[in-house]
Design a protein around this motif. Structure first.
Motif, PDB file in Angstrom:
ATOM      1  N   THR A  56      40.403  13.355  73.181  1.00 21.10           N
ATOM      2  CA  THR A  56      40.708  11.929  73.136  1.00 21.10           C
ATOM      3  C   THR A  56      39.911  11.219  74.223  1.00 21.10           C
ATOM      4  O   THR A  56      39.200  11.845  75.024  1.00 21.10           O
ATOM      5  CB  THR A  56      42.215  11.683  73.317  1.00 21.10           C
ATOM      6  N   ALA A  57      40.008   9.912  74.244  1.00 28.46           N
ATOM      7  CA  ALA A  57      39.400   9.078  75.274  1.00 28.46           C
ATOM      8  C   ALA A  57      39.958   7.674  75.086  1.00 28.46           C
ATOM      9  O   ALA A  57      40.616   7.380  74.087  1.00 28.46           O
ATOM     10  CB  ALA A  57      37.873   9.077  75.182  1.00 28.46           C
ATOM     11  N   ALA A  58      39.702   6.825  76.043  1.00 26.89           N
ATOM     12  CA  ALA A  58      40.166   5.439  75.940  1.00 26.89           C
ATOM     13  C   ALA A  58      39.501   4.754  74.744  1.00 26.89           C
ATOM     14  O   ALA A  58      38.318   4.994  74.476  1.00 26.89           O
ATOM     15  CB  ALA A  58      39.838   4.682  77.218  1.00 26.89           C
ATOM     16  N   ASP A  90      40.186  18.639  66.975  1.00 25.12           N
ATOM     17  CA  ASP A  90      40.438  17.360  66.321  1.00 25.12           C
ATOM     18  C   ASP A  90      40.421  16.250  67.356  1.00 25.12           C
ATOM     19  O   ASP A  90      40.396  16.488  68.562  1.00 25.12           O
ATOM     20  CB  ASP A  90      41.796  17.381  65.611  1.00 25.12           C
ATOM     21  N   GLY A  91      40.456  15.036  66.855  1.00 25.94           N
ATOM     22  CA  GLY A  91      40.485  13.881  67.735  1.00 25.94           C
ATOM     23  C   GLY A  91      39.827  12.699  67.067  1.00 25.94           C
ATOM     24  O   GLY A  91      39.155  12.845  66.037  1.00 25.94           O
ATOM     25  N   PRO A  92      39.989  11.515  67.614  1.00 25.78           N
ATOM     26  CA  PRO A  92      39.415  10.313  67.011  1.00 25.78           C
ATOM     27  C   PRO A  92      37.899  10.349  67.014  1.00 25.78           C
ATOM     28  O   PRO A  92      37.276  11.074  67.804  1.00 25.78           O
ATOM     29  CB  PRO A  92      39.954   9.178  67.892  1.00 25.78           C
ATOM     30  N   GLY A  93      37.291   9.580  66.112  1.00 25.04           N
ATOM     31  CA  GLY A  93      35.846   9.469  66.091  1.00 25.04           C
ATOM     32  C   GLY A  93      35.304   9.025  67.432  1.00 25.04           C
ATOM     33  O   GLY A  93      35.842   8.108  68.049  1.00 25.04           O
ATOM     34  N   GLY A  94      34.243   9.690  67.886  1.00 27.39           N
ATOM     35  CA  GLY A  94      33.659   9.360  69.174  1.00 27.39           C
ATOM     36  C   GLY A  94      34.237  10.141  70.334  1.00 27.39           C
ATOM     37  O   GLY A  94      33.795   9.963  71.477  1.00 27.39           O
ATOM     38  N   ALA A  95      35.203  11.026  70.082  1.00 28.52           N
ATOM     39  CA  ALA A  95      35.830  11.779  71.172  1.00 28.52           C
ATOM     40  C   ALA A  95      34.929  12.877  71.717  1.00 28.52           C
ATOM     41  O   ALA A  95      35.191  13.415  72.791  1.00 28.52           O
ATOM     42  CB  ALA A  95      37.160  12.382  70.707  1.00 28.52           C
ATOM     43  N   GLY A  96      33.892  13.248  70.976  1.00 28.36           N
ATOM     44  CA  GLY A  96      32.942  14.225  71.493  1.00 28.36           C
ATOM     45  C   GLY A  96      32.979  15.578  70.831  1.00 28.36           C
ATOM     46  O   GLY A  96      32.437  16.554  71.374  1.00 28.36           O
ATOM     47  N   SER A 128      37.487  -0.550  65.694  1.00 28.56           N
ATOM     48  CA  SER A 128      38.538  -0.329  66.682  1.00 28.56           C
ATOM     49  C   SER A 128      39.116   1.072  66.541  1.00 28.56           C
ATOM     50  O   SER A 128      39.576   1.466  65.472  1.00 28.56           O
ATOM     51  CB  SER A 128      39.663  -1.360  66.516  1.00 28.56           C
ATOM     52  N   SER A 129      39.095   1.827  67.656  1.00 29.05           N
ATOM     53  CA  SER A 129      39.647   3.185  67.672  1.00 29.05           C
ATOM     54  C   SER A 129      41.120   3.200  68.054  1.00 29.05           C
ATOM     55  O   SER A 129      41.743   4.258  68.033  1.00 29.05           O
ATOM     56  CB  SER A 129      38.857   4.052  68.657  1.00 29.05           C
TER      57      SER A 129
END
Length: 204
Positions: free
Chosen positions: A127-129, A9-15, A151-152
């Motif tokens: 995750t990521a910035a 799992d993780g936010p959109g764009g995390a890879g 905005s993430s």
């Protein structure tokens, strides 16, 4: 050999989409039979939840996602685990905790709705910035209305805020910042962690 259930799992764009095929191939190379899947699933309920986030909101979407999850568990995930396979699932309950709360569903409702769901052996949280995530989303395009606001930050903050709650609710988490690790380095770290976990499960 016992099966192993790993969720990512993780936010959109995390890879997640980049990492999962690489991780599956790496785990197969060391002898595991890997079953790749995702949520919402490829079934009828899952397609409705995935493709119609513009039409479904709040409680209705939360219940649709949960219904798809329980059907997915019964018809695909649990049978694969019973065969001794290693199941890699792109999104699971942690995503519901975050996305349904962003959709203004009370967190306690989401927790109770998903309480009967099988807990994974390992819950990876990527995750990521936020600025890096936003740049990745602009490059690849949004996959749902949750990624359209540009905005993430709110999604990243919720994953951070809910980290302890996920552990309390039975999700053994392993967190990776994909802004700091290359996909290959992330795969190596996860593979090592998953192999150690499987060895411990076999010993038990």
């Amino acid at each position: 050999m016992p099966g192993l259930f790993i969720t990512v799992d993780g936010p959109g764009g995390a890879g997640k989409s980049t990492l999962l095929p690489l991780l599956g191939a790496a785990l197969e190379e060391i002898g595991h039979t890997v079953h790749l899947t995702r949520e919402p699933s490829a079934g009828l309920l899952g397609r409705a939840a995935r493709e119609r986030t513009v039409d479904f909101h709040g409680l209705s979407l939360a219940c649709l996602v949960a219904a798809d999850r329980f059907h997915h568990l019964a018809t695909e995930i649990q049978p694969a685990l019973a065969r001794g396979e290693l199941v890699l699932c792109d999104r699971y309950v942690p995503s519901s905790y975050v996305l349904q709360v962003l959709d203004e569903v009370p967190l306690e409702y989401v927790r109770r709705l998903n309480a009967p769901a099988r807990r994974p052996d390992l819950a990876l949280i990527l995750t990521a910035a936020p600025d890096l995530l936003d740049a990745r989303l602009r490059e690849r395009g949004a996959h749902s209305r949750f990624e359209h606001d540009g905005s993430s930050g709110p999604e990243v903050r919720l994953y951070d805020e809910l980290a302890d709650l996920l552990i309390e609710d039975g999700f053994p988490t392993f967190r990776l910042d994909t802004g700091e690790f290359s996909p290959q380095a992330a795969v190596h770290a996860i593979t090592r962690h998953a192999s150690a976990l499987l060895s411990r499960n076999q010993a038990e």
